[in-house]
Design a protein around this motif. Structure first.
Motif, short mmCIF file in Angstrom:
data_model
loop_
_atom_site.label_atom_id
_atom_site.label_comp_id
_atom_site.label_asym_id
_atom_site.label_seq_id
_atom_site.Cartn_x
_atom_site.Cartn_y
_atom_site.Cartn_z
N TRP A 33 0.83 -1.21 0.00
CA TRP A 33 0.00 0.00 0.00
C TRP A 33 0.86 1.26 0.00
CZ3 TRP A 33 -4.94 -0.22 -1.13
CH2 TRP A 33 -5.66 -1.39 -0.86
N CYS A 34 1.83 1.30 0.90
CA CYS A 34 2.63 2.52 1.06
C CYS A 34 3.47 2.83 -0.17
CB CYS A 34 3.53 2.40 2.29
SG CYS A 34 2.63 2.58 3.85
N ASN A 35 3.88 1.80 -0.89
CA ASN A 35 4.68 2.02 -2.09
C ASN A 35 3.89 2.70 -3.20
OD1 ASN A 35 7.06 1.01 -1.03
ND2 ASN A 35 6.68 -1.08 -1.74
N LYS A 36 2.60 2.80 -3.02
CA LYS A 36 1.77 3.51 -4.00
C LYS A 36 1.69 5.01 -3.69
CE LYS A 36 -1.23 -0.39 -5.19
NZ LYS A 36 -1.00 -0.32 -6.63
N THR A 37 2.30 5.43 -2.61
CA THR A 37 2.25 6.84 -2.21
C THR A 37 3.55 7.56 -2.57
OG1 THR A 37 3.23 6.53 0.00
CG2 THR A 37 0.85 6.12 -0.23
N PRO A 38 3.54 8.89 -2.63
CA PRO A 38 4.77 9.64 -2.94
C PRO A 38 5.78 9.65 -1.80
CG PRO A 38 2.94 11.14 -2.53
CD PRO A 38 2.35 9.76 -2.58
N HIS A 39 5.33 9.31 -0.58
CA HIS A 39 6.23 9.30 0.58
C HIS A 39 6.10 7.96 1.30
CE1 HIS A 39 6.67 13.61 -0.11
NE2 HIS A 39 5.34 13.70 -0.10
N PRO A 40 6.58 6.88 0.69
CA PRO A 40 6.39 5.54 1.26
C PRO A 40 7.06 5.33 2.61
CG PRO A 40 7.90 5.47 -0.61
CD PRO A 40 7.28 6.83 -0.61
N ILE A 168 -0.76 14.01 4.28
CA ILE A 168 -1.91 14.45 3.49
C ILE A 168 -1.64 14.24 2.00
CG2 ILE A 168 -3.30 16.46 2.82
CD1 ILE A 168 -3.01 17.48 5.68
N SER A 169 -0.41 14.50 1.58
CA SER A 169 -0.03 14.28 0.17
C SER A 169 -0.21 12.82 -0.20
CB SER A 169 1.42 14.70 -0.07
OG SER A 169 1.58 16.09 0.09
N ASN A 170 0.10 11.92 0.71
CA ASN A 170 -0.07 10.49 0.45
C ASN A 170 -1.54 10.15 0.21
OD1 ASN A 170 2.62 9.87 0.65
ND2 ASN A 170 2.51 9.02 2.71
N PHE A 171 -2.40 10.75 1.03
CA PHE A 171 -3.84 10.51 0.84
C PHE A 171 -4.29 11.03 -0.52
CE2 PHE A 171 -8.14 12.02 0.67
CZ PHE A 171 -8.87 10.92 1.10
N LEU A 172 -3.89 12.25 -0.85
CA LEU A 172 -4.33 12.86 -2.11
C LEU A 172 -3.89 12.02 -3.31
CD1 LEU A 172 -3.59 16.61 -1.30
CD2 LEU A 172 -5.84 15.52 -1.46
N ALA A 173 -2.69 11.45 -3.23
CA ALA A 173 -2.19 10.63 -4.33
C ALA A 173 -2.99 9.35 -4.47
CB ALA A 173 -0.71 10.31 -4.11
#
Length: 213
Positions: A33-40, A168-173
């Motif tokens: 899951w986290c690897n799909k975010t800009p800040h894993p 928050i950036s992770n959520f938006l992505a």
């Protein structure tokens, strides 16, 4: 001949049961899951070290993962707000005091938006959440920009540093593809179902005053 064939059949049956389990394990792993975010790294750190009540299991679906990100962002925002209020005494002049005061208010608004996103009674859409948390992220960037623009960023601002913006950036992505278009089933007359308001007349122009239910 019959024995090898039987073993082959049993092996295939075993793999057929094992494969979904392995697939489920991989897809439910927090790294996935986290690897799909800009800040894993930040995602993994907070997910693994946060309140056990929030992170006692790996999310099984995307909506669960998104909700957890917002919960963590909210709790970190509350910590940041408390810390930032305490930093007021470190302001050396009126400029720093003014920007610090703006930041405190911006964090309060950010907390309101995060709470609003988590409120189950609001019945907000993915589009609504993207809008609200984009505003929340802008608030935090405005806070930083205020110190930089007034050339007073070397004293209080470093002490205000936190990872709320990245959370928050992770959520938006993660939410971006889900929010490309408003959920029309929840919209009525062009407005979300959580909106209610009164039509008012100002100088002959029809305007509306809206608020969340």
């Amino acid at each position: 001949m019959a024995k090898p064939l039987l073993l082959l059949v049993l092996s295939l049956i075993f793999l057929s049961f094992l494969s979904p389990t392995l697939s489920s394990t991989i897809s439910n792993d927090i790294d996935w899951w986290c690897n799909k975010t800009p800040h894993p790294k930040i995602c993994k750190h907070y997910y693994m070290t946060h309140n056990p009540k929030v992170t006692n299991s790996t999310p099984k679906v995307k909506s669960e993962f998104k909700k957890t990100i917002v919960q963590i962002a909210l709790e970190e925002s509350l910590k940041a707000e408390t810390h930032n209020k305490w930093l007021g005494f470190k302001c050396r002049n009126k400029k720093e005091k003014a920007v610090w005061n703006d930041c405190v208010q911006l964090y309060e608004e950010t907390i309101t938006l995060l709470n609003q996103t988590l409120d189950s009674t609001t019945k907000c859409t993915n589009y609504d959440m993207q809008t609200w948390l984009s505003t929340a992220l802008t608030n935090l960037e405005t806070c930083k920009a205020g110190f930089v623009e007034l050339n007073v960023s070397n004293n209080v601002l470093p002490l205000m540093s936190n990872n709320v913006s990245d959370l928050i950036s992770n959520f938006l992505a993660i939410n971006k593809n889900d929010s490309m278009t408003p959920d029309t089933e929840r919209y009525k007359d062009g407005f979300p179902s959580w909106v209610s308001g009164a039509i008012i007349l100002v100088d002959g122009i029809v305007k509306s005053r809206y608020e969340c239910n």
